[in-house]
Motif scaffolding. Structure first.
Motif, short mmCIF file in Angstrom:
data_model
loop_
_atom_site.label_atom_id
_atom_site.label_comp_id
_atom_site.label_asym_id
_atom_site.label_seq_id
_atom_site.Cartn_x
_atom_site.Cartn_y
_atom_site.Cartn_z
N ILE A 264 -71.29 -43.83 -27.58
CA ILE A 264 -70.66 -44.93 -28.59
C ILE A 264 -71.26 -45.05 -29.73
O ILE A 264 -72.46 -44.36 -29.86
N ILE A 265 -70.31 -44.93 -31.26
CA ILE A 265 -70.48 -45.44 -32.28
C ILE A 265 -70.25 -46.92 -32.82
O ILE A 265 -69.25 -46.89 -32.84
N ALA A 266 -71.11 -47.46 -34.11
CA ALA A 266 -70.93 -48.36 -33.97
C ALA A 266 -71.21 -48.30 -35.78
O ALA A 266 -71.85 -47.42 -36.71
N PHE A 267 -69.98 -48.93 -36.29
CA PHE A 267 -70.11 -48.74 -38.08
C PHE A 267 -70.25 -50.01 -38.26
O PHE A 267 -70.46 -51.14 -37.72
N GLY A 268 -70.79 -50.38 -39.37
CA GLY A 268 -71.23 -51.65 -40.00
C GLY A 268 -70.26 -52.56 -40.71
O GLY A 268 -68.82 -52.14 -40.39
N GLU A 269 -70.42 -53.71 -40.95
CA GLU A 269 -69.05 -54.93 -40.90
C GLU A 269 -69.06 -54.64 -42.18
O GLU A 269 -68.97 -54.10 -43.51
N CYS A 270 -67.61 -54.41 -42.66
CA CYS A 270 -66.46 -54.04 -43.33
C CYS A 270 -66.58 -52.59 -43.87
O CYS A 270 -66.82 -52.89 -44.64
N GLN B 34 -75.13 -57.32 -22.44
CA GLN B 34 -76.28 -55.67 -22.35
C GLN B 34 -76.50 -54.95 -23.65
O GLN B 34 -77.43 -54.80 -23.52
N VAL B 35 -74.90 -54.88 -24.41
CA VAL B 35 -75.12 -53.79 -24.99
C VAL B 35 -74.70 -55.08 -26.46
O VAL B 35 -73.58 -55.42 -26.11
N HIS B 36 -75.19 -55.45 -27.81
CA HIS B 36 -74.91 -56.08 -28.37
C HIS B 36 -74.40 -55.76 -29.85
O HIS B 36 -75.70 -53.88 -30.10
N ILE B 37 -73.64 -54.98 -30.45
CA ILE B 37 -73.91 -54.35 -32.20
C ILE B 37 -73.77 -54.97 -33.01
O ILE B 37 -73.27 -56.56 -33.14
N ALA B 38 -74.16 -55.02 -33.92
CA ALA B 38 -74.37 -56.30 -34.87
C ALA B 38 -74.50 -55.41 -35.73
O ALA B 38 -75.29 -54.78 -36.88
N ALA C 262 -77.45 -51.49 -34.91
CA ALA C 262 -77.55 -52.51 -35.72
C ALA C 262 -77.33 -51.06 -36.36
O ALA C 262 -77.81 -50.58 -37.58
N PRO C 263 -76.22 -51.29 -36.70
CA PRO C 263 -75.34 -50.30 -37.87
C PRO C 263 -75.09 -50.60 -38.84
O PRO C 263 -75.12 -51.94 -39.63
N PHE D 27 -80.46 -49.75 -43.86
CA PHE D 27 -81.78 -49.11 -42.62
C PHE D 27 -80.96 -49.99 -40.94
O PHE D 27 -80.99 -50.94 -40.19
N ALA D 28 -80.21 -48.95 -41.03
CA ALA D 28 -79.85 -48.96 -39.78
C ALA D 28 -80.85 -49.25 -38.69
O ALA D 28 -81.99 -48.69 -38.66
N GLN D 29 -80.63 -49.71 -37.12
CA GLN D 29 -81.71 -48.83 -36.19
C GLN D 29 -81.01 -49.93 -35.07
O GLN D 29 -79.47 -50.13 -35.03
#
Length: 335
Positions: A40-46, A179-183, A219-220, A248-250
């Protein structure tokens, strides 16, 4: 059996207000994450087509100059760029979460989308309440898409930015056994004088979310590039309000522990962590806020998942049934 997989989060600048450029860059990052074995890959807001930082730098009347370009480069569900992202998830056998400025006819919304590794859209949602100056650009979401999705990687949910400071929204997410949250965060680049907008406070919000909900938090985070800065900053006053960097991704574990060595704030790249959903049971044994650690006899949440619409269209059958309604006045006279 415990589900184990590898997660990745993006720390990178978008190609500002250039949707096709954002998609091209994103596909490169998706391919890299897949090659590194991420599921899985996650990108940030907007991230598509970039967060509109100009809202924090100038009065709205001044910012009208950006509106048309930003509107035209916002993402349309089922549009060609949207489909390219879904295809990239399929081609690289990877789940994909990303934040976007979503265009729906004349209005924009802060949206998040989740695709599975076959390119199917699992969930699209809109930020319930845009924060402060964001309300000059974006409309509100509603509870109809406020959800947690059951997937082969576990139960996945998404929130954006300061939604992580909304206690009731967090509790609603916890109630769906996430269980898995994308912030998703845009970057921490503005108002160095405001501690509440900085990386320390907001990464703490992601960390506490993991601790409170006993879930993994991806947290992307975006980065404000020099190219973006040059577009945004035209005065000395604006230069005091924003800076290059802010990444400051983590990734956090269900006990709140950070799982990645952070990148420098002005560096672009991917962070990876091994996820073991079995570890959640250990965290839950100490405190499950919607289970054994709850007190619904004292406090409980009202959660409205009804879709809100400005127009309700009545059919001829509906109109006919209304003719049978009897209304009584205070004088008990039928109307």
């Amino acid at each position: 059996m415990s589900i184990k997989f590898k997660a990745s989060v993006v720390q990178a600048a978008p190609v500002f207000m250039d949707l096709d450029g954002c998609v091209d860059k994103a596909i490169g990052l998706i391919e890299r994450a897949s090659q590194e074995g991420a599921d899985i890959i996650a990108f940030g807001e907007c991230w598509f087509p970039g967060y509109p930082w100009w809202i924090w730098l100038s009065p709205t009347a001044h910012n009208v100059q950006y509106f048309q370009q930003y509107h035209e480069n916002s993402l349309v569900v089922d549009g060609p760029q949207f489909k390219r992202l879904g295809q990239a998830a399929k081609d690289n056998n990877i789940f994909l979460s990303f934040g976007a400025s979503e265009r729906d006819h004349g209005s924009l919304y802060i949206a998040q989308f989740l695709f599975d590794n076959e390119g199917n859209l699992l969930k699209g949602r809109r930020k319930l309440k845009p924060t402060h100056m964001e309300r000059t650009v974006y409309g509100d979401g509603d509870g109809s898409d406020f959800d947690v999705i059951d997937t082969e990687l576990g139960r996945i949910g998404q929130l954006a930015c300061w939604e992580h400071l909304q206690p009731l929204s967090k509790y609603a997410m916890f109630s769906m056994h996430e269980q898995v949250h994308i912030a998703a965060w845009p970057s921490f680049s503005t108002y160095p004088q405001a501690y509440a907008l900085g990386a320390t406070a907001n990464n703490a919000a992601s960390q506490v979310y993991a601790l409170e909900g006993q879930c993994y938090v991806l947290a992307p985070c975006g980065v404000l590039s020099q190219e973006m800065y040059d577009v945004l900053v035209t005065t000395e006053e604006q230069a005091e309000l924003i800076g290059v960097g802010g990444g400051f991704a983590q990734i956090y574990g269900p006990d709140g522990s950070p799982l990645c060595e952070p990148l420098p704030e002005n560096e672009e790249g991917l962070l990876f962590a091994e996820i073991d959903l079995g570890a959640i049971s250990i965290a839950k044994s100490f405190a499950d806020p919607v289970g054994h650690y709850s007190r619904p006899d004292v406090t409980r949440l009202l959660f409205n998942k009804t879709r809100q619409s400005p127009v309700d269209v009545l059919s001829p059958t509906d109109l006919a049934s209304q003719e049978d309604i009897v209304i009584e006045t205070d004088d008990n006279q039928e109307q």
